[in-house]
Write a protein that holds these residues in place. Structure first.
Motif, mmCIF file in Angstrom:
data_model
loop_
_atom_site.group_PDB
_atom_site.id
_atom_site.type_symbol
_atom_site.label_atom_id
_atom_site.label_comp_id
_atom_site.label_asym_id
_atom_site.label_seq_id
_atom_site.Cartn_x
_atom_site.Cartn_y
_atom_site.Cartn_z
ATOM 1 N N GLN B 40 0.835 -1.207 0.000
ATOM 2 C CA GLN B 40 0.000 0.000 0.000
ATOM 3 C C GLN B 40 0.869 1.255 0.000
ATOM 4 O O GLN B 40 0.591 2.220 -0.709
ATOM 5 N N HIS B 41 1.948 1.212 0.790
ATOM 6 C CA HIS B 41 2.834 2.374 0.822
ATOM 7 C C HIS B 41 3.466 2.618 -0.548
ATOM 8 O O HIS B 41 3.528 3.755 -1.016
ATOM 9 N N PHE B 42 3.910 1.533 -1.200
ATOM 10 C CA PHE B 42 4.536 1.677 -2.516
ATOM 11 C C PHE B 42 3.536 2.204 -3.525
ATOM 12 O O PHE B 42 3.870 3.011 -4.388
ATOM 13 N N THR B 43 2.276 1.773 -3.389
ATOM 14 C CA THR B 43 1.235 2.251 -4.296
ATOM 15 C C THR B 43 0.995 3.746 -4.099
ATOM 16 O O THR B 43 0.939 4.516 -5.066
ATOM 17 N N LEU B 44 0.894 4.146 -2.824
ATOM 18 C CA LEU B 44 0.705 5.582 -2.557
ATOM 19 C C LEU B 44 1.896 6.380 -3.090
ATOM 20 O O LEU B 44 1.727 7.448 -3.668
ATOM 21 N N ARG B 45 3.096 5.840 -2.909
ATOM 22 C CA ARG B 45 4.281 6.547 -3.404
ATOM 23 C C ARG B 45 4.220 6.730 -4.910
ATOM 24 O O ARG B 45 4.472 7.816 -5.425
ATOM 25 N N TYR B 46 3.832 5.649 -5.602
ATOM 26 C CA TYR B 46 3.778 5.751 -7.068
ATOM 27 C C TYR B 46 2.763 6.796 -7.506
ATOM 28 O O TYR B 46 3.037 7.639 -8.348
ATOM 29 N N ILE B 47 1.580 6.751 -6.904
ATOM 30 C CA ILE B 47 0.537 7.705 -7.303
ATOM 31 C C ILE B 47 0.951 9.123 -6.932
ATOM 32 O O ILE B 47 0.752 10.069 -7.686
ATOM 33 N N ASN B 48 1.568 9.259 -5.769
ATOM 34 C CA ASN B 48 2.035 10.576 -5.341
ATOM 35 C C ASN B 48 3.028 11.163 -6.334
ATOM 36 O O ASN B 48 2.942 12.336 -6.715
ATOM 37 N N GLN B 49 3.963 10.332 -6.770
ATOM 38 C CA GLN B 49 4.992 10.843 -7.679
ATOM 39 C C GLN B 49 4.440 11.077 -9.076
ATOM 40 O O GLN B 49 4.883 11.974 -9.785
ATOM 41 N N ALA B 50 3.473 10.230 -9.478
ATOM 42 C CA ALA B 50 2.901 10.392 -10.812
ATOM 43 C C ALA B 50 1.847 11.500 -10.832
ATOM 44 O O ALA B 50 1.517 12.012 -11.891
ATOM 45 N N GLY B 51 1.317 11.854 -9.650
ATOM 46 C CA GLY B 51 0.242 12.833 -9.593
ATOM 47 C C GLY B 51 -1.085 12.115 -9.745
ATOM 48 O O GLY B 51 -1.955 12.190 -8.897
ATOM 49 N N SER B 52 -1.226 11.391 -10.849
ATOM 50 C CA SER B 52 -2.394 10.525 -11.034
ATOM 51 C C SER B 52 -2.008 9.416 -11.996
ATOM 52 O O SER B 52 -1.101 9.578 -12.802
ATOM 53 N N CYS B 53 -2.666 8.282 -11.905
ATOM 54 C CA CYS B 53 -2.345 7.171 -12.797
ATOM 55 C C CYS B 53 -3.541 6.254 -12.942
ATOM 56 O O CYS B 53 -4.575 6.469 -12.312
ATOM 57 N N THR B 54 -3.401 5.228 -13.762
ATOM 58 C CA THR B 54 -4.495 4.277 -13.999
ATOM 59 C C THR B 54 -4.146 2.915 -13.409
ATOM 60 O O THR B 54 -2.992 2.645 -13.083
ATOM 61 N N SER B 55 -5.148 2.060 -13.313
ATOM 62 C CA SER B 55 -4.944 0.694 -12.835
ATOM 63 C C SER B 55 -3.986 -0.073 -13.734
ATOM 64 O O SER B 55 -3.111 -0.806 -13.268
ATOM 65 N N SER B 56 -4.178 0.081 -15.036
ATOM 66 C CA SER B 56 -3.340 -0.649 -15.986
ATOM 67 C C SER B 56 -1.874 -0.290 -15.798
ATOM 68 O O SER B 56 -0.988 -1.145 -15.856
#
Lengths: 149, 149
Positions: B40-56
DNA sequence: CGTTAATAGTTAAATAGTTGAACAGTTAAA
DNA sequence: TTTAACTGTTCAACTATTTAACTATTAACG
Protein backbone atom coordinates in the motif's frame (compact mmCIF):
# COMPACT_ATOMS: atom_id res chain seq x y z
CA UNK A 1 32.67 12.05 -9.86
CA UNK A 2 30.53 14.62 -8.05
CA UNK A 3 29.35 14.10 -4.48
CA UNK A 4 25.57 13.77 -4.29
CA UNK A 5 24.09 14.79 -0.96
CA UNK A 6 22.72 12.28 1.51
CA UNK A 7 19.10 13.01 0.66
CA UNK A 8 19.75 12.17 -2.97
CA UNK A 9 21.36 8.86 -2.03
CA UNK A 10 18.47 8.01 0.29
CA UNK A 11 15.92 8.70 -2.46
CA UNK A 12 17.83 6.62 -4.95
CA UNK A 13 18.33 3.74 -2.53
CA UNK A 14 14.61 3.58 -1.70
CA UNK A 15 13.66 3.68 -5.37
CA UNK A 16 16.19 1.17 -6.62
CA UNK A 17 15.81 -1.36 -3.83
CA UNK A 18 12.08 -1.51 -4.40
CA UNK A 19 12.47 -1.72 -8.14
CA UNK A 20 15.10 -4.47 -8.08
CA UNK A 21 13.10 -6.47 -5.55
CA UNK A 22 10.01 -6.39 -7.74
CA UNK A 23 11.83 -7.11 -10.98
CA UNK A 24 13.86 -9.96 -9.51
CA UNK A 25 10.68 -11.54 -8.16
CA UNK A 26 9.01 -11.20 -11.57
CA UNK A 27 12.00 -12.69 -13.33
CA UNK A 28 12.09 -15.69 -11.04
CA UNK A 29 8.32 -16.11 -11.32
CA UNK A 30 8.32 -15.93 -15.12
CA UNK A 31 11.53 -17.78 -15.94
CA UNK A 32 11.70 -20.37 -13.18
CA UNK A 33 8.07 -21.34 -12.76
CA UNK A 34 8.51 -24.58 -10.81
CA UNK A 35 5.17 -24.73 -8.94
CA UNK A 36 6.88 -23.16 -5.92
CA UNK A 37 6.14 -19.71 -4.59
CA UNK A 38 9.07 -17.54 -3.57
CA UNK A 39 8.42 -18.17 0.10
CA UNK A 40 8.15 -21.90 -0.44
CA UNK A 41 11.42 -21.96 -2.34
CA UNK A 42 13.18 -20.00 0.41
CA UNK A 43 11.76 -22.38 3.00
CA UNK A 44 12.99 -25.42 1.10
CA UNK A 45 16.40 -23.77 0.74
CA UNK A 46 16.65 -23.11 4.46
CA UNK A 47 15.66 -26.65 5.41
CA UNK A 48 17.97 -28.08 2.76
CA UNK A 49 20.94 -26.13 4.08
CA UNK A 50 20.11 -26.81 7.71
CA UNK A 51 19.41 -30.49 7.06
CA UNK A 52 16.53 -30.28 9.48
CA UNK A 53 14.94 -27.52 11.53
CA UNK A 54 11.93 -26.56 13.64
CA UNK A 55 8.97 -24.25 13.08
CA UNK A 56 10.20 -21.87 15.76
CA UNK A 57 13.55 -21.58 14.03
CA UNK A 58 11.89 -20.76 10.69
CA UNK A 59 9.60 -18.22 12.39
CA UNK A 60 12.62 -16.42 13.82
CA UNK A 61 14.63 -16.50 10.58
CA UNK A 62 11.75 -15.26 8.44
CA UNK A 63 10.49 -12.91 11.18
CA UNK A 64 6.89 -14.11 11.08
CA UNK A 65 4.64 -15.68 13.69
CA UNK A 66 4.82 -19.42 14.26
CA UNK A 67 1.25 -19.88 13.05
CA UNK A 68 2.30 -18.53 9.66
CA UNK A 69 4.99 -21.20 9.50
CA UNK A 70 2.51 -23.90 10.49
CA UNK A 71 0.24 -22.86 7.63
CA UNK A 72 3.05 -22.75 5.08
CA UNK A 73 4.56 -26.06 6.19
CA UNK A 74 1.14 -27.70 6.09
CA UNK A 75 0.64 -26.62 2.49
CA UNK A 76 4.03 -28.02 1.49
CA UNK A 77 3.41 -31.14 3.56
CA UNK A 78 0.15 -31.69 1.67
CA UNK A 79 2.13 -31.54 -1.57
CA UNK A 80 4.55 -34.13 -0.21
CA UNK A 81 7.55 -31.81 -0.10
CA UNK A 82 8.21 -31.77 3.64
CA UNK A 83 8.21 -34.36 6.41
CA UNK A 84 7.30 -33.78 10.07
CA UNK A 85 9.04 -35.90 12.69
CA UNK A 86 8.38 -35.64 16.45
CA UNK A 87 11.41 -35.55 18.73
CA UNK A 88 11.33 -38.67 20.91
CA UNK A 89 13.04 -36.97 23.86
CA UNK A 90 11.10 -33.70 23.82
CA UNK A 91 7.73 -34.49 22.35
CA UNK A 92 6.81 -30.83 21.94
CA UNK A 93 9.37 -30.49 19.15
CA UNK A 94 8.68 -31.32 15.50
CA UNK A 95 11.61 -31.62 13.10
CA UNK A 96 11.09 -30.56 9.50
CA UNK A 97 13.01 -32.26 6.70
CA UNK A 98 12.68 -32.37 2.91
CA UNK A 99 11.19 -35.43 1.31
CA UNK A 100 12.95 -36.83 -1.75
CA UNK A 101 10.34 -35.10 -3.89
CA UNK A 102 10.85 -31.83 -2.01
CA UNK A 103 14.59 -32.02 -2.45
CA UNK A 104 14.36 -32.78 -6.17
CA UNK A 105 11.98 -29.88 -6.76
CA UNK A 106 14.20 -27.55 -4.75
CA UNK A 107 17.43 -28.57 -6.50
CA UNK A 108 15.86 -28.18 -9.92
CA UNK A 109 14.54 -24.68 -9.14
CA UNK A 110 17.72 -23.62 -7.36
CA UNK A 111 19.79 -24.65 -10.35
CA UNK A 112 17.72 -22.45 -12.64
CA UNK A 113 18.03 -19.54 -10.23
CA UNK A 114 21.79 -19.98 -10.10
CA UNK A 115 21.98 -19.85 -13.88
CA UNK A 116 19.78 -16.79 -13.93
CA UNK A 117 21.82 -14.92 -11.32
CA UNK A 118 25.05 -15.96 -12.99
CA UNK A 119 23.87 -14.54 -16.30
CA UNK A 120 23.09 -11.26 -14.54
CA UNK A 121 26.38 -11.15 -12.67
CA UNK A 122 28.35 -11.89 -15.80
CA UNK A 123 27.17 -8.63 -17.28
CA UNK A 124 29.23 -6.74 -14.69
CA UNK A 125 32.90 -6.18 -14.20
CA UNK A 126 33.87 -8.79 -11.63
CA UNK A 127 35.62 -6.35 -9.30
CA UNK A 128 32.55 -4.13 -9.35
CA UNK A 129 30.09 -6.90 -8.55
CA UNK A 130 32.37 -8.27 -5.88
CA UNK A 131 32.54 -4.88 -4.18
CA UNK A 132 28.77 -4.59 -4.55
CA UNK A 133 28.15 -7.90 -2.82
CA UNK A 134 30.57 -7.03 -0.03
CA UNK A 135 28.77 -3.78 0.68
CA UNK A 136 25.46 -5.65 0.46
CA UNK A 137 26.73 -8.06 3.11
CA UNK A 138 27.78 -5.15 5.32
CA UNK A 139 24.29 -3.71 4.95
CA UNK A 140 22.89 -7.07 5.98
CA UNK A 141 24.95 -6.96 9.18
CA UNK A 142 23.89 -3.39 9.91
CA UNK A 143 20.26 -4.42 9.47
CA UNK A 144 20.76 -7.33 11.87
CA UNK A 145 21.94 -4.89 14.51
CA UNK A 146 19.09 -2.48 13.84
CA UNK A 147 16.51 -5.24 14.21
CA UNK A 148 16.06 -7.28 17.38
CA UNK A 149 19.35 -8.93 16.48
CA UNK B 1 41.92 -8.96 -2.30
CA UNK B 2 41.50 -12.50 -3.61
CA UNK B 3 39.26 -13.29 -6.57
CA UNK B 4 36.31 -15.49 -5.56
CA UNK B 5 34.93 -17.55 -8.42
CA UNK B 6 31.61 -16.80 -10.03
CA UNK B 7 29.77 -19.58 -8.22
CA UNK B 8 30.78 -18.12 -4.88
CA UNK B 9 29.53 -14.68 -5.89
CA UNK B 10 26.25 -16.15 -7.12
CA UNK B 11 25.72 -18.00 -3.83
CA UNK B 12 26.48 -14.92 -1.81
CA UNK B 13 24.26 -12.70 -3.91
CA UNK B 14 21.30 -15.05 -3.58
CA UNK B 15 21.78 -15.32 0.18
CA UNK B 16 22.33 -11.65 0.89
CA UNK B 17 19.61 -10.28 -1.36
CA UNK B 18 17.04 -12.50 0.33
CA UNK B 19 18.32 -11.67 3.80
CA UNK B 20 18.38 -7.91 3.25
CA UNK B 21 14.93 -7.95 1.69
CA UNK B 22 13.46 -9.76 4.71
CA UNK B 23 15.26 -7.66 7.29
CA UNK B 24 14.42 -4.38 5.60
CA UNK B 25 10.76 -5.36 5.46
CA UNK B 26 10.82 -6.29 9.16
CA UNK B 27 12.51 -3.06 10.10
CA UNK B 28 9.96 -0.97 8.22
CA UNK B 29 7.10 -3.03 9.66
CA UNK B 30 8.36 -2.73 13.24
CA UNK B 31 9.69 0.82 13.27
CA UNK B 32 7.33 2.58 10.88
CA UNK B 33 3.99 0.96 11.67
CA UNK B 34 1.66 3.48 10.00
CA UNK B 35 -1.39 1.26 9.27
CA UNK B 36 -0.09 0.81 5.71
CA UNK B 37 1.22 -2.44 4.31
CA UNK B 38 4.38 -2.32 2.23
CA UNK B 39 2.44 -2.71 -0.99
CA UNK B 40 0.00 0.00 0.00
CA UNK B 41 2.83 2.37 0.82
CA UNK B 42 4.54 1.68 -2.52
CA UNK B 43 1.23 2.25 -4.30
CA UNK B 44 0.70 5.58 -2.56
CA UNK B 45 4.28 6.55 -3.40
CA UNK B 46 3.78 5.75 -7.07
CA UNK B 47 0.54 7.71 -7.30
CA UNK B 48 2.03 10.58 -5.34
CA UNK B 49 4.99 10.84 -7.68
CA UNK B 50 2.90 10.39 -10.81
CA UNK B 51 0.24 12.83 -9.59
CA UNK B 52 -2.39 10.53 -11.03
CA UNK B 53 -2.34 7.17 -12.80
CA UNK B 54 -4.50 4.28 -14.00
CA UNK B 55 -4.94 0.69 -12.84
CA UNK B 56 -3.34 -0.65 -15.99
CA UNK B 57 -0.27 1.49 -15.36
CA UNK B 58 0.07 0.17 -11.80
CA UNK B 59 -0.44 -3.40 -12.99
CA UNK B 60 2.42 -3.01 -15.43
CA UNK B 61 4.77 -1.29 -12.99
CA UNK B 62 4.14 -3.82 -10.21
CA UNK B 63 3.93 -6.73 -12.70
CA UNK B 64 0.66 -8.10 -11.37
CA UNK B 65 -2.71 -8.66 -13.02
CA UNK B 66 -5.17 -5.79 -13.20
CA UNK B 67 -7.61 -7.59 -10.93
CA UNK B 68 -4.99 -7.52 -8.17
CA UNK B 69 -4.76 -3.75 -8.55
CA UNK B 70 -8.54 -3.39 -8.47
CA UNK B 71 -8.64 -5.27 -5.17
CA UNK B 72 -5.81 -3.26 -3.62
CA UNK B 73 -7.18 0.08 -4.78
CA UNK B 74 -10.64 -0.85 -3.48
CA UNK B 75 -9.20 -1.55 -0.03
CA UNK B 76 -7.44 1.81 0.03
CA UNK B 77 -10.49 3.53 -1.42
CA UNK B 78 -12.57 2.08 1.44
CA UNK B 79 -10.12 3.63 3.88
CA UNK B 80 -10.47 6.98 2.13
CA UNK B 81 -6.88 7.10 0.88
CA UNK B 82 -7.49 7.06 -2.87
CA UNK B 83 -9.98 8.70 -5.23
CA UNK B 84 -11.33 7.25 -8.47
CA UNK B 85 -12.22 9.66 -11.26
CA UNK B 86 -13.58 8.60 -14.66
CA UNK B 87 -12.04 10.21 -17.73
CA UNK B 88 -14.72 12.30 -19.44
CA UNK B 89 -13.29 11.75 -22.93
CA UNK B 90 -12.54 8.03 -22.67
CA UNK B 91 -15.02 6.63 -20.21
CA UNK B 92 -13.19 3.30 -19.93
CA UNK B 93 -10.37 5.00 -18.05
CA UNK B 94 -10.35 5.62 -14.29
CA UNK B 95 -7.78 8.00 -12.87
CA UNK B 96 -6.40 7.28 -9.40
CA UNK B 97 -5.32 10.11 -7.14
CA UNK B 98 -4.50 10.45 -3.45
CA UNK B 99 -7.04 12.03 -1.16
CA UNK B 100 -5.80 14.56 1.36
CA UNK B 101 -5.89 11.83 4.00
CA UNK B 102 -3.98 9.46 1.72
CA UNK B 103 -1.34 12.05 1.03
CA UNK B 104 -0.90 12.90 4.71
CA UNK B 105 -0.55 9.26 5.66
CA UNK B 106 1.94 8.68 2.87
CA UNK B 107 4.08 11.71 3.66
CA UNK B 108 4.23 10.79 7.33
CA UNK B 109 5.32 7.22 6.64
CA UNK B 110 7.72 8.23 3.88
CA UNK B 111 9.40 10.70 6.20
CA UNK B 112 10.05 7.96 8.75
CA UNK B 113 11.43 5.66 6.06
CA UNK B 114 13.75 8.41 4.87
CA UNK B 115 15.10 8.85 8.37
CA UNK B 116 15.54 5.12 8.74
CA UNK B 117 17.40 4.71 5.45
CA UNK B 118 19.50 7.78 6.18
CA UNK B 119 20.58 6.31 9.52
CA UNK B 120 21.61 3.13 7.72
CA UNK B 121 23.45 4.93 4.94
CA UNK B 122 25.30 7.11 7.41
CA UNK B 123 27.00 4.03 8.80
CA UNK B 124 28.89 3.66 5.51
CA UNK B 125 31.69 5.53 3.88
CA UNK B 126 29.94 7.83 1.45
CA UNK B 127 32.03 6.82 -1.56
CA UNK B 128 31.29 3.18 -0.84
CA UNK B 129 27.56 3.61 -0.53
CA UNK B 130 27.47 5.81 -3.59
CA UNK B 131 29.24 3.16 -5.64
CA UNK B 132 26.90 0.56 -4.18
CA UNK B 133 23.82 2.48 -5.26
CA UNK B 134 25.24 3.05 -8.73
CA UNK B 135 25.84 -0.67 -9.23
CA UNK B 136 22.38 -1.33 -7.82
CA UNK B 137 20.93 1.01 -10.43
CA UNK B 138 22.87 -0.76 -13.18
CA UNK B 139 21.44 -4.04 -11.94
CA UNK B 140 17.99 -2.52 -12.10
CA UNK B 141 18.53 -1.65 -15.79
CA UNK B 142 19.86 -5.12 -16.56
CA UNK B 143 16.77 -6.60 -14.92
CA UNK B 144 14.53 -4.34 -17.02
CA UNK B 145 16.13 -5.74 -20.17
CA UNK B 146 15.86 -9.33 -18.93
CA UNK B 147 12.18 -8.93 -18.18
CA UNK B 148 9.43 -8.16 -20.68
CA UNK B 149 11.21 -5.16 -22.16
C1' DC C 1 5.66 -34.52 44.94
C1' DG C 2 2.43 -31.08 42.83
C1' DT C 3 1.30 -26.83 41.19
C1' DT C 4 2.81 -23.26 38.27
C1' DA C 5 5.82 -21.41 34.28
C1' DA C 6 7.49 -21.73 30.08
C1' DT C 7 7.91 -23.87 25.59
C1' DA C 8 6.48 -25.93 20.82
C1' DG C 9 3.23 -26.18 17.94
C1' DT C 10 -1.72 -26.01 16.17
C1' DT C 11 -6.31 -24.11 15.16
C1' DA C 12 -9.55 -20.63 13.74
C1' DA C 13 -11.12 -16.16 12.14
C1' DA C 14 -9.82 -12.14 9.85
C1' DT C 15 -7.23 -9.52 6.41
C1' DA C 16 -3.99 -8.66 2.29
C1' DG C 17 -2.47 -9.98 -1.99
C1' DT C 18 -2.54 -12.82 -6.01
C1' DT C 19 -4.20 -15.45 -10.44
C1' DG C 20 -7.39 -16.85 -14.02
C1' DA C 21 -11.62 -16.65 -16.24
C1' DA C 22 -15.68 -14.48 -17.39
C1' DC C 23 -17.83 -10.24 -17.98
C1' DA C 24 -19.62 -4.95 -18.94
C1' DG C 25 -18.93 -0.83 -20.97
C1' DT C 26 -16.47 1.96 -24.16
C1' DT C 27 -13.81 3.12 -28.14
C1' DA C 28 -11.48 2.04 -32.55
C1' DA C 29 -11.26 -0.38 -36.98
C1' DA C 30 -12.98 -3.03 -40.82
C1' DT D 1 -22.44 -1.29 -38.40
C1' DT D 2 -20.54 -5.13 -37.01
C1' DT D 3 -16.29 -6.68 -35.16
C1' DA D 4 -12.18 -6.19 -32.54
C1' DA D 5 -9.53 -4.13 -28.97
C1' DC D 6 -9.16 -1.95 -24.61
C1' DT D 7 -10.17 -0.64 -19.39
C1' DG D 8 -11.65 -2.06 -15.60
C1' DT D 9 -14.50 -5.09 -12.44
C1' DT D 10 -16.34 -9.37 -10.28
C1' DC D 11 -15.85 -13.92 -8.58
C1' DA D 12 -13.75 -18.21 -6.99
C1' DA D 13 -9.70 -20.20 -5.43
C1' DC D 14 -5.40 -19.91 -3.43
C1' DT D 15 -1.04 -18.26 -0.53
C1' DA D 16 0.59 -15.63 3.22
C1' DT D 17 0.03 -13.26 7.33
C1' DT D 18 -1.58 -11.78 12.33
C1' DT D 19 -3.98 -12.25 16.68
C1' DA D 20 -5.90 -14.92 20.14
C1' DA D 21 -7.20 -19.06 22.16
C1' DC D 22 -5.86 -23.64 22.77
C1' DT D 23 -3.24 -28.56 23.47
C1' DA D 24 0.43 -31.02 24.88
C1' DT D 25 4.69 -31.34 26.93
C1' DT D 26 8.60 -30.11 29.80
C1' DA D 27 10.91 -27.29 33.47
C1' DA D 28 11.01 -24.86 37.90
C1' DC D 29 10.47 -24.44 42.59
C1' DG D 30 8.45 -24.42 47.07
Amino acid sequence: MSMPDIKNLVDRYIAVSFSVEKKAASLVKNQIGSDLTNDQHFTLRYINQAGSCTSSELAEVFDVKKSAITAMITRMWEKGLIQRTRDENDRRVVYLTLTEKGNELYVKAEDKIHNLVESLINRFDQAEIQQFIETFEKLDKVLSQSNGQ
